[in-house]
Design a protein around this motif. Structure first.
Motif, PDB file in Angstrom:
ATOM      1  N   TRP A 104       1.203  -1.517  -0.284  1.00 51.08           N
ATOM      2  CA  TRP A 104       0.148   0.286   0.252  1.00 51.08           C
ATOM      3  C   TRP A 104       0.466   1.134  -0.454  1.00 51.08           C
ATOM      4  N   ALA A 105       1.918   0.974   0.250  1.00 52.45           N
ATOM      5  CA  ALA A 105       3.091   2.330   1.002  1.00 52.45           C
ATOM      6  C   ALA A 105       3.837   2.456  -0.542  1.00 52.45           C
ATOM      7  N   ASP A 106       4.031   1.549  -0.946  1.00 52.82           N
ATOM      8  CA  ASP A 106       4.271   2.122  -2.740  1.00 52.82           C
ATOM      9  C   ASP A 106       3.401   2.511  -3.813  1.00 52.82           C
ATOM     10  N   ALA A 107       2.086   2.325  -3.126  1.00 50.84           N
ATOM     11  CA  ALA A 107       1.047   2.733  -4.203  1.00 50.84           C
ATOM     12  C   ALA A 107       0.233   4.122  -4.069  1.00 50.84           C
ATOM     13  N   GLY A 108       1.535   4.588  -3.161  1.00 54.52           N
ATOM     14  CA  GLY A 108       1.632   5.477  -2.253  1.00 54.52           C
ATOM     15  C   GLY A 108      -0.156   6.511  -1.699  1.00 54.52           C
ATOM     16  N   ILE A 109       0.053   5.335  -1.037  1.00 53.35           N
ATOM     17  CA  ILE A 109      -2.092   5.383   0.029  1.00 53.35           C
ATOM     18  C   ILE A 109      -1.181   5.139   1.454  1.00 53.35           C
ATOM     19  N   THR A 110      -1.168   6.298   2.153  1.00 51.78           N
ATOM     20  CA  THR A 110      -1.132   6.877   3.340  1.00 51.78           C
ATOM     21  C   THR A 110      -2.160   6.010   4.620  1.00 51.78           C
ATOM     22  N   THR A 111      -3.431   5.917   4.469  1.00 48.81           N
ATOM     23  CA  THR A 111      -4.564   6.153   5.084  1.00 48.81           C
ATOM     24  C   THR A 111      -5.101   4.875   5.074  1.00 48.81           C
TER      25      THR A 111
END
Length: 427
Positions: free
Chosen positions: A164-171
Motif C-alpha cells: 500500500w505504501a509503494d502505491a502511495g496510499i497512506t490511510t
C-alpha cells in the motif's frame, strides 16, 4: 484459534433428530425455581466446551467463582469439533446429558427445533438486556430464547503495508468506493495483485447479503425456498464481482483452496478478506511478512456503517434433559458476566456478547478491526432446514462462480434454485 473458528463458523453436516427429553421447562431436580444460590452444596455441573474456546486458567477462575456463589462444583469437559454434532445429538437423547454445552451459533436452530434445548428466557431477562442483538439472534428460535450468546468473530481486511505504501496510499479506506479506488491504484502503480479474492469465498458473500438487508431464503407457505433471485442478493453479487475483478484468484475455488494466507505470504498481494487468525497462516509460511501485516474493518457504502459481515461463533445452551437446569442457569449468569466475558475477549481476541465489553480488545489489532462490524453482522438463515444447504457442492458457491463467469444474478439463481430448494426440503 484457527481450528476453533473454522469449525464455529460453518455447519457442513445435516443435523439428525434429537429426542426431546424433559421438554424446555426451567425447573430440574435440584430444588426447583425457588432454589437460592446457596442451596446447591454437594452438586456438580457438567459443562462441555470446545477445544480452544477458553483458556485453562480462565476456566479455573470461572469454576472458583461458581463454587463460591453456589457451593457447587463444575466439571469442564473439552470436546473436539470433529464429530461433535453426532456426539452431542447422542448425548442429548440420553438420560444424563451435559448440563451446559457450547454450540455453534448456526447450529443452534436445528437443536432447538428437536427439543434438545431448555428455554432460557429467564436468563435473558436477568442478564441479557444489553446483549448485542445481532449476536443474540442465533440464540432465538421461533421467538424463544434457547441459548445465550458467548463469543464471536468476523472477517476483516488484512493488508500488506509495504504494498500500500509503494502505491502511495497512506490511510486505510472508510467507504467501499474508497476501498475499490485504493485497489485500483495498487494495480496501476505496483506489480502486486490488489486483492486476493477467490470466487467462492461465500461467507464474505453472506456478509454482503446481510449488508444489503437481504435473506438467502424466504417462506413459501409452510416451507422455505431459495431467495437468491431477490434484488438484495443480486446487489451483493454485483459488489462481490467488482472486487473479484481486481483479483487473479480462481473463480471456482474458495479461500482455503489454496489457503489465502499462504498466497498472501508470498508478499505480492495487497490485501485479502479473512479472519484475523489467518495472519498466522501467512506468518508461518513467511515469518518476515509479520511486520507488514495490517488490518482494517471492511468498509461499507458509507463511512458511518461498516460492510455487512458473517458472524461466526458459539452460544451456550442448557440441555432440556438436564436434571440441574436451575443450577445450570446460575452457572450461565457467572460465565456470561461482564467480568468473565471481558476476560475471555481479552485472552482470545473474540467479540464479546455486549458492545460495552469491546474495550477488552484494545491492543489486538485484528480484533479491533473486527469489532465495529459486529453489531451490523448476521449469519446464514437461522432455520433448522439450512444445514443441508452447505453440503458440497454448496449451491451458493456454484451461484457465485456462475455470476463471475458472466451470468446475470438472475440466471445464476435459476441455475441453482432446484438443488437449493431440494436441500431445504430435506428432513
Amino acid at each position: 484459534m484457527k481450528r476453533k473458528l473454522i469449525s464455529a463458523i460453518g455447519v457442513a453436516a445435516m443435523m439428525v433428530s434429537i429426542a426431546a427429553c424433559g421438554g424446555d421447562s426451567g425447573s430440574g431436580g435440584d430444588g426447583g425455581d425457588s432454589a437460592a444460590p446457596g442451596d446447591y452444596a454437594g452438586q456438580e455441573l457438567t459443562v462441555w466446551v470446545m477445544d480452544g474456546s477458553s483458556p485453562d486458567d480462565w476456566q479455573a477462575e470461572v469454576a472458583a467463582a461458581f463454587e463460591k456463589e453456589t457451593k457447587a462444583k463444575v466439571k469442564f469437559e473439552v470436546q473436539q469439533w470433529n464429530g461433535i454434532q453426532q456426539k452431542l445429538t447422542t448425548a442429548l437423547s440420553e438420560e444424563n446429558p451435559p448440563d451446559v454445552f457450547e454450540i455453534g451459533n448456526t447450529q443452534t436452530p436445528a437443536y432447538a427445533k428437536t427439543g434438545g434445548l431448555a428455554d432460557l428466557a429467564d436468563v435473558k431477562t436477568e442478564i441479557g438486556a444489553d446483549w448485542t442483538e445481532a449476536l443474540n439472534n442465533s440464540s432465538v428460535y421461533e421467538g424463544k430464547q434457547y441459548a445465550a450468546p458467548w463469543y464471536f468473530a468476523n472477517r476483516v481486511v488484512l493488508y500488506n503495508k509495504k504494498v500500500w505504501a509503494d502505491a502511495g496510499i497512506t490511510t486505510t479506506p472508510k467507504t467501499r468506493d474508497e476501498f475499490l479506488a485504493n485497489l485500483e491504484t495498487i494495480g496501476e502503480k505496483t506489480d502486486a495483485e490488489p486483492i486476493y479474492l477467490p470466487g467462492q469465498n461465500w461467507y464474505h458473500f453472506v456478509g454482503l447479503v446481510v449488508g444489503e438487508g437481504g435473506e438467502l431464503v424466504k417462506q413459501d407457505g409452510d416451507k422455505w425456498v431459495s431467495n437468491l433471485d431477490s434484488p438484495e442478493v443480486a446487489a451483493a453479487a454485483e459488489t462481490y464481482k467488482k472486487f473479484q475483478a481486481l483479483s487473479e484468484a480462481p473463480k471456482d475455488k474458495d479461500e482455503a483452496t489454496p489457503q489465502q494466507g499462504e498466497v498472501f505470504a508470498e508478499g505480492n498481494v495487497g490485501s485479502f478478506i479473512g479472519m484475523g487468525w489467518e495472519a498466522g497462516i501467512a506468518i508461518e509460511a513467511n515469518p518476515e511478512i509479520e511486520e507488514q501485516i495490517g488490518y482494517f474493518t471492511i468498509p461499507g457504502p458509507t463511512a458511518d456503517k461498516p460492510e455487512g459481515v458473517f458472524l461466526g461463533g458459539s452460544n451456550l445452551a442448557v440441555a432440556a434433559g438436564s436434571q440441574k437446569q436451575d443450577l445450570a442457569k446460575e452457572f450461565l449468569k457467572i460465565i456470561l458476566s461482564d467480568e468473565f466475558e471481558g476476560k475471555l475477549a481479552k485472552a482470545n481476541g473474540v467479540i464479546p456478547n455486549k458492545e460495552s465489553l469491546q474495550s477488552n480488545l484494545a491492543g489486538n489489532a485484528a480484533a479491533e478491526a473486527a469489532a465495529p462490524a459486529a453489531a451490523g453482522g448476521g449469519t446464514t438463515p437461522l432455520i433448522a432446514e439450512w444445514a443441508a444447504v452447505e453440503n458440497a457442492p454448496n449451491p451458493i458457491k456454484t451461484y457465485l462462480t456462475a455470476v463471475l463467469n458472466g451470468k446475470t444474478p438472475a440466471e445464476a439463481a435459476a441455475q441453482v434454485e432446484g438443488e437449493f430448494n431440494k436441500r431445504l426440503s430435506q428432513e
